[in-house]
Every structure is written in structure tokens, then in C-alpha cells.
Enzyme design. Structure first.
Site, PDB file in Angstrom:
ATOM      1  N   GLU A   1      37.857  54.740  38.546  1.00 45.70           N
ATOM      2  CA  GLU A   1      36.445  54.472  38.241  1.00 45.70           C
ATOM      3  C   GLU A   1      35.969  55.188  36.981  1.00 45.70           C
ATOM      4  O   GLU A   1      35.106  54.692  36.264  1.00 45.70           O
ATOM      5  CB  GLU A   1      35.557  54.900  39.420  1.00 45.70           C
ATOM      6  CG  GLU A   1      35.653  54.013  40.649  1.00 45.70           C
ATOM      7  CD  GLU A   1      36.739  54.432  41.636  1.00 45.70           C
ATOM      8  OE1 GLU A   1      37.625  55.237  41.258  1.00 45.70           O
ATOM      9  OE2 GLU A   1      36.690  53.958  42.777  1.00 45.70           O
TER      10      GLU A   1
ATOM     11  N   ALA B   1      36.764  47.598  43.652  1.00 44.39           N
ATOM     12  CA  ALA B   1      35.532  46.831  43.791  1.00 44.39           C
ATOM     13  C   ALA B   1      35.500  45.795  42.680  1.00 44.39           C
ATOM     14  O   ALA B   1      36.073  45.997  41.604  1.00 44.39           O
ATOM     15  CB  ALA B   1      34.334  47.766  43.686  1.00 44.39           C
TER      16      ALA B   1
ATOM     17  N   GLY C   1      38.054  51.114  44.837  1.00 43.98           N
ATOM     18  CA  GLY C   1      37.638  50.737  46.186  1.00 43.98           C
ATOM     19  C   GLY C   1      38.816  50.331  47.069  1.00 43.98           C
ATOM     20  O   GLY C   1      38.752  50.469  48.295  1.00 43.98           O
TER      21      GLY C   1
ATOM     22  N   GLU D   1      40.130  53.501  48.407  1.00 43.66           N
ATOM     23  CA  GLU D   1      39.142  54.000  49.374  1.00 43.66           C
ATOM     24  C   GLU D   1      39.198  53.212  50.678  1.00 43.66           C
ATOM     25  O   GLU D   1      39.078  53.785  51.771  1.00 43.66           O
ATOM     26  CB  GLU D   1      37.741  53.919  48.758  1.00 43.66           C
ATOM     27  CG  GLU D   1      37.596  54.852  47.566  1.00 43.66           C
ATOM     28  CD  GLU D   1      36.281  54.649  46.811  1.00 43.66           C
ATOM     29  OE1 GLU D   1      36.077  53.544  46.266  1.00 43.66           O
ATOM     30  OE2 GLU D   1      35.472  55.586  46.786  1.00 43.66           O
TER      31      GLU D   1
HETATM   32  N1  CO8 Z   1      37.307  43.471  39.747  1.00 44.85           N
HETATM   33  C1  CO8 Z   1      37.253  42.181  39.355  1.00 44.85           C
HETATM   34  N2  CO8 Z   1      38.301  41.486  38.949  1.00 44.85           N
HETATM   35  C2  CO8 Z   1      39.509  42.115  38.939  1.00 44.85           C
HETATM   36  C3  CO8 Z   1      39.633  43.457  39.316  1.00 44.85           C
HETATM   37  C4  CO8 Z   1      38.469  44.140  39.749  1.00 44.85           C
HETATM   38  N3  CO8 Z   1      38.502  45.417  40.172  1.00 44.85           N
HETATM   39  N4  CO8 Z   1      40.933  43.817  39.196  1.00 44.85           N
HETATM   40  C5  CO8 Z   1      41.570  42.733  38.735  1.00 44.85           C
HETATM   41  N5  CO8 Z   1      40.716  41.704  38.574  1.00 44.85           N
HETATM   42  C6  CO8 Z   1      41.006  40.347  38.124  1.00 44.85           C
HETATM   43  C7  CO8 Z   1      41.192  40.310  36.629  1.00 44.85           C
HETATM   44  O1  CO8 Z   1      39.928  40.216  36.005  1.00 44.85           O
HETATM   45  C8  CO8 Z   1      42.010  39.064  36.444  1.00 44.85           C
HETATM   46  O2  CO8 Z   1      41.170  37.952  36.561  1.00 44.85           O
HETATM   47  P1  CO8 Z   1      41.260  36.755  35.466  1.00 44.85           P
HETATM   48  O3  CO8 Z   1      42.637  36.194  35.675  1.00 44.85           O
HETATM   49  O4  CO8 Z   1      40.171  35.851  35.884  1.00 44.85           O
HETATM   50  O5  CO8 Z   1      41.088  37.390  34.150  1.00 44.85           O
HETATM   51  C9  CO8 Z   1      42.915  39.080  37.666  1.00 44.85           C
HETATM   52  O6  CO8 Z   1      42.272  39.929  38.627  1.00 44.85           O
HETATM   53  C10 CO8 Z   1      44.288  39.641  37.399  1.00 44.85           C
HETATM   54  O7  CO8 Z   1      44.133  40.937  36.824  1.00 44.85           O
HETATM   55  P2  CO8 Z   1      44.814  41.356  35.431  1.00 44.85           P
HETATM   56  O8  CO8 Z   1      45.017  40.173  34.572  1.00 44.85           O
HETATM   57  O9  CO8 Z   1      44.037  42.480  34.871  1.00 44.85           O
HETATM   58  O10 CO8 Z   1      46.231  41.841  35.964  1.00 44.85           O
HETATM   59  P3  CO8 Z   1      47.180  42.942  35.301  1.00 44.85           P
HETATM   60  O11 CO8 Z   1      48.468  42.862  36.035  1.00 44.85           O
HETATM   61  O12 CO8 Z   1      47.181  42.791  33.815  1.00 44.85           O
HETATM   62  O13 CO8 Z   1      46.480  44.362  35.609  1.00 44.85           O
HETATM   63  C11 CO8 Z   1      45.344  45.998  36.969  1.00 44.85           C
HETATM   64  C12 CO8 Z   1      46.327  44.809  36.925  1.00 44.85           C
HETATM   65  C13 CO8 Z   1      45.957  47.210  36.233  1.00 44.85           C
HETATM   66  C14 CO8 Z   1      45.125  46.344  38.430  1.00 44.85           C
HETATM   67  C15 CO8 Z   1      44.019  45.582  36.280  1.00 44.85           C
HETATM   68  O14 CO8 Z   1      43.593  44.358  36.850  1.00 44.85           O
HETATM   69  C16 CO8 Z   1      42.903  46.573  36.478  1.00 44.85           C
HETATM   70  O15 CO8 Z   1      42.874  47.585  35.809  1.00 44.85           O
HETATM   71  N6  CO8 Z   1      41.927  46.296  37.372  1.00 44.85           N
HETATM   72  C17 CO8 Z   1      40.772  47.108  37.590  1.00 44.85           C
HETATM   73  C18 CO8 Z   1      41.136  48.355  38.364  1.00 44.85           C
HETATM   74  C19 CO8 Z   1      39.888  49.208  38.537  1.00 44.85           C
HETATM   75  O16 CO8 Z   1      39.315  49.716  37.595  1.00 44.85           O
HETATM   76  N7  CO8 Z   1      39.472  49.393  39.803  1.00 44.85           N
HETATM   77  C20 CO8 Z   1      38.333  50.192  40.098  1.00 44.85           C
HETATM   78  C21 CO8 Z   1      37.126  49.314  40.176  1.00 44.85           C
HETATM   79  S1  CO8 Z   1      35.653  50.260  40.382  1.00 44.85           S
HETATM   80  C22 CO8 Z   1      35.589  50.597  42.005  1.00 44.85           C
HETATM   81  O17 CO8 Z   1      36.468  50.261  42.761  1.00 44.85           O
HETATM   82  C23 CO8 Z   1      34.401  51.337  42.438  1.00 44.85           C
HETATM   83  C24 CO8 Z   1      34.364  51.452  43.970  1.00 44.85           C
HETATM   84  C25 CO8 Z   1      33.108  52.090  44.378  1.00 44.85           C
HETATM   85  C26 CO8 Z   1      31.960  51.105  44.533  1.00 44.85           C
HETATM   86  C27 CO8 Z   1      31.029  51.701  45.513  1.00 44.85           C
HETATM   87  C28 CO8 Z   1      29.598  51.259  45.342  1.00 44.85           C
HETATM   88  C29 CO8 Z   1      28.690  52.048  46.286  1.00 44.85           C
END
Ligand code: CO8
Length: 258
Positions: free
Chosen positions: A132, A66, A109, A112
Site C-alpha cells: 500500500e 483491494a 488487502g 490481510e
Molecule cells: N486493483 C485493481 N486491479 C488490479 C489489482 C488491484 N489491486 N491488481 C491487479 N489488477 C488488475 C490489473 O489492473 C490488470 O487489469 P487489466 O488487464 O485490465 O489492465 C490485471 O489485474 C492483471 O494485472 P497486471 O497486468 O498488473 O499483472 P502483472 O502480472 O503485470 O502484475 C501485480 C501483477 C504485481 C500483482 C500487479 O498487478 C500489482 O502490482 N497489483 C497491485 C498490487 C497492490 O498494490 N495491492 C495493494 C492494493 S491497496 C490495498 O490492498 C489496500 C487495502 C486496504 C483497504 C482498506 C480500506 C479501509
């Protein structure tokens, strides 16, 4: 597709493709993208010309979760008032079989969403996880339920409480995915499976997935009874008559999805 901002939609024969298309954000799922995916999926589901749906991302990410930037500033009341992300669950009510083609990250997400599909085809680079917990929250699009049903309590607790992710081989061993192939083959394989499915009677495929999904909602005796009723119901279709006649006559069936 000109109508959508965050996804690309395409039809190949009887398969509908929905491609998540926010590659710079690793296909992070925001409300706009959810609305578009759900609309596109419902449109395919309503189209008698579509017999299967493939959901794909980009090489680096199916979806990295998400959109954290969208969620970061929200509070409890706002989440409840919006029923934030509640619409995703409508994908579980599609009658058309769905296949997720996953390469790269399928986290939070994203994992999921893949699990909301009927099957997952993983490329070797696929990474699944529910991180998460690292953000001080928990899965919210069915992850705690679908992951546990898919791989059991021991492994689901491990992933959801530690937030670690697993690769394609471990996901395969745990039974989370249907097939693992080379990254370059992931989409092609999903399309091959979709084409095979789309060539069947679409009534039979809808009833078949309904029967399998009953496992998650009923006890065994009730599920077996419901399956038999569904089985009998297929004898009301022209496709049953045609399918069995074709076998007896040693020819290919010509299903009309009636
Ligand atoms: N949300 C927003 N932006 C994201 C996300 C995300 N989940 N994942 C990556 N991005 C963005 C980064 O911010 C970055 O943007 P920018 O270039 O503008 O800084 C771009 O994508 C590239 O990402 P990275 O530079 O971080 O790339 P890396 O190769 O260094 O890392 C990873 C890749 C390991 C995947 C890293 O991006 C990461 O950890 N992402 C987040 C993963 C995460 O925590 N996902 C879970 C999110 S919470 C969720 O899904 C809850 C669902 C339930 C909601 C239900 C509500 C009812």
C-alpha cells in the site's frame, strides 16, 4: 454458484469452499466481492453441516489487493461515510475455523484477507506483502496489526514501509503461514486440514480458536483464566462425554456437535 457474481461457493462433505473469482483482475477485492464473501462465510458459519471453511483464489492470485480502480476516485468523507471495507472484519468473528489456500499474489488487502483466516496454507508460488505504501496509503483491513502480531515489529515494519513482498519460504520462516506445499497441493492440503477439523466437535473447535485468539486481546494471566473457564465449559457438552467415553472404550468418537 448462481447467487454470486464474484465468488464461487461449494460444499464438500463438512467443508465449505469460498473461491474468489475475479481472475482477470487477479481477484482484486471490491465492495461487491467483500459483500459476497462475508455473506457466504456467515451462511457457512450458521450451517451446522459445515465444520470448516476454505478460502481460495486462482493459481496466479489469491488476491492482488483491494481494487485500486474502485478506490482511486474516492475522498476522505466518502470513505468514512461508507465505512469502506469495514465489513471485512466480520470474518474475524466467525466461529467456524477458516483456512486460506494461497497460490500466487496475496498482496495488500489480499494478504490481510489471508491473515483474517485462522490458518494459511501457501503454495510455493505464494507472494505476501503490504505494498500500500507504494500507492500513498497504508494497510486498512488489519494488516498493520495482524502482520505485526504474526511476524513481529522488525519484519512487519520492513514489509509495510518498503512495500516489498516475500515468498512462501520466507513467510514460512517468519511464521506467517501454517504449511508450505507445492502449488498443485495447496487447495488439497487445505481441504485435508479442513476435513480433519470438521470431524471434531464443532463446539470444541470454535472454543479452541476463541482461546487462541484471546492471546491477541488479553494479558497472559487473564488469557489463562479465560482459557480455564472455556475448558470447563466444554464439560457441558455431549461431545466431551462422547469424546472421553470413546477413548476409554477404545473406539472412534461420534461427535454430534452438541
Ligand atoms: N486493483 C485493481 N486491479 C488490479 C489489482 C488491484 N489491486 N491488481 C491487479 N489488477 C488488475 C490489473 O489492473 C490488470 O487489469 P487489466 O488487464 O485490465 O489492465 C490485471 O489485474 C492483471 O494485472 P497486471 O497486468 O498488473 O499483472 P502483472 O502480472 O503485470 O502484475 C501485480 C501483477 C504485481 C500483482 C500487479 O498487478 C500489482 O502490482 N497489483 C497491485 C498490487 C497492490 O498494490 N495491492 C495493494 C492494493 S491497496 C490495498 O490492498 C489496500 C487495502 C486496504 C483497504 C482498506 C480500506 C479501509
Amino acid at each position: 454458484d448462481a447467487d454470486y457474481a464474484t465468488i464461487l461457493v461449494e460444499v464438500r462433505d463438512r467443508t465449505g469452499l469460498i473461491r474468489l473469482n475475479r481472475p482477470k483482475a487477479l481477484n482484486a477485492l471490491n465492495t461487491e466481492l467483500m459483500t459476497e464473501v462475508v455473506a457466504a462465510a456467515k451462511a457457512f458459519d450458521a450451517d451446522p453441516g459445515i465444520g470448516a471453511i476454505v478460502l481460495a483464489g486462482s493459481p496466479r492470485a489469491f488476491a492482488a489487493g483491494a481494487d485500486i480502480k474502485e478506490m482511486a476516485g474516492k475522498g476522505f468523507s466518502e470513505m468514512v461515510a461508507e465505512q469502506f471495507f469495514g465489513e471485512w472484519d466480520s470474518l474475524s468473528r466467525l466461529r467456524t475455523p477458516t483456512i486460506a489456500a494461497v497460490t500466487g499474489y496475496a498482496l495488500g488487502g489480499g494478504c490481510e484477507l489471508a491473515m483474517l483466516c485462522d490458518m494459511i496454507v501457501a503454495g510455493e508460488s505464494a507472494k505476501f506483502g503490504q505494498p500500500e505504501i507504494n500507492l500513498g496509503v497504508i494497510p486498512g483491513i488489519g494488516g498493520s496489526q495482524r502482520l505485526t502480531r504474526a511476524i513481529g515489529k522488525a519484519k512487519a515494519m520492513d514489509l509495510i514501509l518498503t512495500g516489498r513482498s516475500i515468498g512462501a519460504a520466507e513467510a514460512d520462516a517468519l511464521g506467517l503461514v501454517s504449511r508450505v506445499v507445492a502449488d498443485e497441493e495447496a487447495e488439497a492440503t487445505a481441504f485435508e486440514m479442513a476435513a480433519q477439523i470438521a470431524a471434531k466437535s464443532s463446539i470444541a473447535t470454535a472454543v479452541a480458536k476463541e482461546a487462541v485468539n484471546l492471546v491477541f486481546e488479553t494479558g497472559l494471566a487473564e488469557g489463562v483464566r479465560a482459557e480455564r473457564a472455556l475448558f470447563y465449559s466444554t464439560f457441558a457438552t455431549e461431545d466431551q462425554t462422547e469424546g472421553m467415553a470413546a477413548f476409554v472404550e477404545k473406539r472412534d468418537p461420534h461427535f454430534t456437535h452438541r
